[in-house]
Write an enzyme that holds these catalytic residues in place. Structure first.
Site, PDB file in Angstrom:
ATOM      1  N   GLU A 323       1.023  -1.233  -0.317  1.00 35.70           N
ATOM      2  CA  GLU A 323      -0.314  -0.337  -0.600  1.00 35.70           C
ATOM      3  C   GLU A 323       0.590   1.046   0.580  1.00 35.70           C
ATOM      4  O   GLU A 323       1.043   1.747   0.540  1.00 35.70           O
ATOM      5  CB  GLU A 323      -0.753  -0.085   1.318  1.00 35.70           C
ATOM      6  CG  GLU A 323      -1.823  -0.746   1.198  1.00 35.70           C
ATOM      7  CD  GLU A 323      -3.403  -1.357   2.535  1.00 35.70           C
ATOM      8  OE1 GLU A 323      -4.093  -1.444   1.910  1.00 35.70           O
ATOM      9  OE2 GLU A 323      -2.686  -1.005   3.538  1.00 35.70           O
TER      10      GLU A 323
HETATM   11  C1  ACM Z   1      -1.966  -5.693   4.175  1.00 34.05           C
HETATM   12  O1  ACM Z   1      -3.526  -5.617   4.678  1.00 34.05           O
HETATM   13  N1  ACM Z   1      -1.641  -4.160   3.750  1.00 34.05           N
HETATM   14  C2  ACM Z   1      -0.730  -6.482   4.467  1.00 34.05           C
END
Ligand code: ACM
Length: 681
Positions: A323
């Site tokens: 992310e």
């Molecule tokens: C995650 O759940 N961002 C690894």
């Protein structure tokens, strides 16, 4: 002989909850409650009696780690049976419990550690053999699970077990970044992990919301990025040692280049913009990240990883990589110029460059890299391990391309799915398209406990007992898929874990209800809460917009995911429907249960009048009583009385309306009630 289901139900006092625990009391081998189920097990005749005269001999290899493991097992057995334990362990092969271990195993437990063991129990004695101390620990936990009540005492049924895990990597991840978890919480979860043979503790130590481990080189990491809530290096070492004593590897995660806001508070120079930065209280994906274009970033990471390598001996290190939208990078002229100069077409390519650089640094400190599936880009070196979270597909893509991988996507506990759903998801499903050679790249899986919506009080109830079901998926053979039997054993293992590891996954609910109601008198409230469960992380976030400063003290925080009422109510209704008029025991049990809902509702309503926090759940209380009435009416109509025209249609519509969550709470009994109503002619 096994008691009939009806006989069990007739004695059950807690609606739904006691069904499995009662069936598990029988002493025949068919009532074994092993979890995870061993690879090979045959039952024999007779049983070994667990008495004060049991003698213990360790006949071959012996060290402190083995002795401590034996003492922990003996202490737990003493507590479970009331039989005083032997304080002396000898080396004599004539002992009634013989523990025969070939050698210590790896100095630092590796991914290839031999965890296999054999355990044979007969009327005359018990013999445990293992190649390593970790294998002996796995065998000892099986031995503990074999002990069962028989008459006035305790026995181990005669069995022959040859056991070895299906997967080498069987993990639990705990996010201590969003909400800090005290050392004691981590330790009791390590004990619970060991009870079900999990062998990797993945410790998520840094987040936008908090940096949780002391760095002496960079003191502002915790000094400015932790709200004072962090593990000292001494505490971290203590946890690593505690895990190692239980045959558990510790993989620390320092998520980067995104999810790093807490680093930037003290060290804004790690980013591309001067800041200032503050600890992020909101959850979700943040724009800001480390700057991959500056050499000083790598200098910092190099020194930091070198320091962390002195605390965490495992050869694997998790460096996150998830992310990172690159939003901050795209806005920064110096970063975009760098990308142009290096021919990076997008920020993904810039992040791949970052991953490669960090992988080199990890290697310099003797570490292999694990990362979330975002790091799987075309130029990633193949010695990185991919942790699949966005879907199961990235695991097979990784394996096809020659990367080792671990599966987590189906095991996100904050999704609040049932133990059944978690259990049936397989790292290598039956319909896999991977060749046998590619399947070898699948190392196993990890259960993930993200920390947005939990605290030190509720965390255990979000992890256990569901993680035990997944532990079986990782350890036992792929064809072990009987859900009813899994729940039967899980209900017993859940009690064992709480008693032995001192987790609070069962007691938390009562404590939280007492606090909410402001009284010890919570029988009615517990009847209500027993058929409620929390909505998923996403649903709660959507409803409440939770942040790090949201206080977690509502009914949704008290109730458990997938409590026994869900599966047990389905079983009970199915049992009744086999003979709707004939099965008087099941009908009586259901009648009592539905009536208890109707009776509890006004009492809970009066408690809500006194408690603003509890009162927030009032919309569910209205539906609660009407579910009881629907159930009672259905029983009446199934017993021969004709249902009025339109009743069934309306009842089914009411059930569907009640199925929708309200106040972040979901009823657990809608499927069972639906089946009951649907059977009315
Ligand atoms: C995650 O759940 N961002 C690894």
């Amino acid at each position: 002989m096994k008691p009939s289901l009806a006989a069990v139900l007739a004695v059950a006092t807690v609606p739904f909850a006691a069904l499995h625990a009662a069936t598990a009391q029988t002493s025949s081998a068919s009532a074994l409650t092993l979890m995870p189920v061993p690879a090979h097990l045959t039952t024999g005749a007779g049983a070994f009696s667990w008495t004060p005269s049991v003698t213990i001999g360790v006949t071959h290899f012996r060290n402190q780690r083995l002795d401590d493991a034996i003492q922990r097992s003996l202490l737990r057995l003493e507590r479970a049976t009331g039989v005083p334990r032997q304080r002396t362990v000898t080396t004599t092969a004539a002992s009634s419990l013989v523990i025969d271990v070939d050698g210590p195993g790896d100095a630092i437990q590796s991914i290839d550690e031999d965890e296999s063991y054999t355990l044979s129990v007969s009327a005359s004695g018990i013999k445990l053999h293992a190649a390593t101390v970790v294998g002996a620990m796995r065998g000892l936990t099986t031995l503990e699970q074999l002990v069962q009540a028989s008459g006035n005492g305790f026995i181990l049924p005669a069995v022959d077990i040859q056991d070895t895990p299906r997967f080498r990597w069987r993990g639990l991840m705990i996010d201590t970044g969003r909400h800090f978890e005290p050392v004691e919480v981590i330790k009791r979860n390590l004990d619970a992990m060991a009870a079900v043979k999990l062998n990797v503790f993945h410790w998520h130590l840094s987040e936008d919301q908090g940096f949780r481990i002391e760095s002496k080189i960079y003191p502002k990491l915790t000094g400015m990025g932790s709200d004072g809530l962090f593990y000292t290096q001494e505490q971290a070492k203590e946890i690593v040692a505690y895990a190692a004593e239980r045959g558990i590897r510790v993989i620390p995660e320092f998520d980067m280049p995104g999810h790093t806001k807490a680093w930037l508070v003290g060290y804004p120079e790690l980013s591309s913009d001067p800041g200032p930065y503050s600890i992020r209280r909101e959850f979700g994906v943040d724009d800001d990240a480390m700057d991959p274009t500056k050499e000083s970033t790598y200098k910092f990471i190099d020194a930091f990883l070198g320091e962390m390598a002195t605390i965490f001996p495992d050869p694997y290190l998790h460096l996150g990589g998830d992310e990172t939208p690159g939003t901050q990078w795209k806005k920064n002229a110096h970063v975009t110029a760098y990308m142009k100069a290096h021919n990076f077409k997008n920020t993904e390519e810039l992040q791949t460059y970052f991953s490669q650089r960090v992988l080199e640094l990890a290697k310099k400190h003797g570490k292999h890299l694990v990362g979330w599936d975002e790091i799987l880009t075309p130029n990633l070196p193949t010695d990185a391990i991919i942790q699949s979270w966005r879907g199961v597909k990235s695991l097979s893509v990784a394996a096809t391309r020659g990367y080792q991988g671990i599966l987590s996507a189906p095991y996100y506990l904050d999704g609040m799915k049932s133990a059944e759903d978690n259990y049936l998801a397989d790292p290598i499903p039956a319909d896999t398209t991977l060749t046998p050679a590619q399947q070898k790249f699948v190392l196993g899986g990890e259960v993930c406990m993200w920390g947005e919506q939990l605290n030190e009080l509720s965390i255990d109830s979000r992890i256990w007992p569901r993680a035990a079901a997944v532990a079986e998926r990782f350890w036992s053979s792929a064809d072990q898929r009987n859900v009813d039997d899994m729940y039967r054993r899980l209900s017993v293992e859940s009690l064992r874990i709480e008693a032995d590891a001192h987790t609070t996954h069962l007691t938390h609910e009562g404590a939280a209800l007492r606090e909410l109601a402001g009284t010890e008198d919570i029988d009615a409230l517990r009847t209500f809460s027993s058929i409620l469960q929390p909505v998923s992380f996403g649903e709660r976030y959507h409803f409440q917009h939770t942040s790090q400063i949201t206080s977690l003290d509502l009914l949704v925080d008290a109730v458990r995911p997938d409590p026994p009422s869900r599966h047990n109510s389905i079983l009970l209704v199915a049992d009744l429907l086999k003979s709707p008029k004939g099965n008087s025991a099941a009908r009586a049990q259901l009648t009592r249960t539905f009536q208890s809902w109707i009776d509890a509702a006004p009492i809970v309503s009066a408690q809500m009048d006194q408690s603003p926090l509890l009162a927030q759940a009032r919309p569910r209380l209205t539906a609660f009583a009407s579910l009881g009435h629907i159930g009672l009416d259905a029983l009446t109509y199934l017993n021969g009385k004709k249902a009025p025209a339109g009743w069934k249609q309306k009842a089914l519509a009411d059930l569907e309306a009640a199925r929708k969550p309200e106040m972040m709470l979901r009823f657990t009994v809608i499927d069972a009630l639906h089946n009951l109503v649907d059977a009315v002619q």
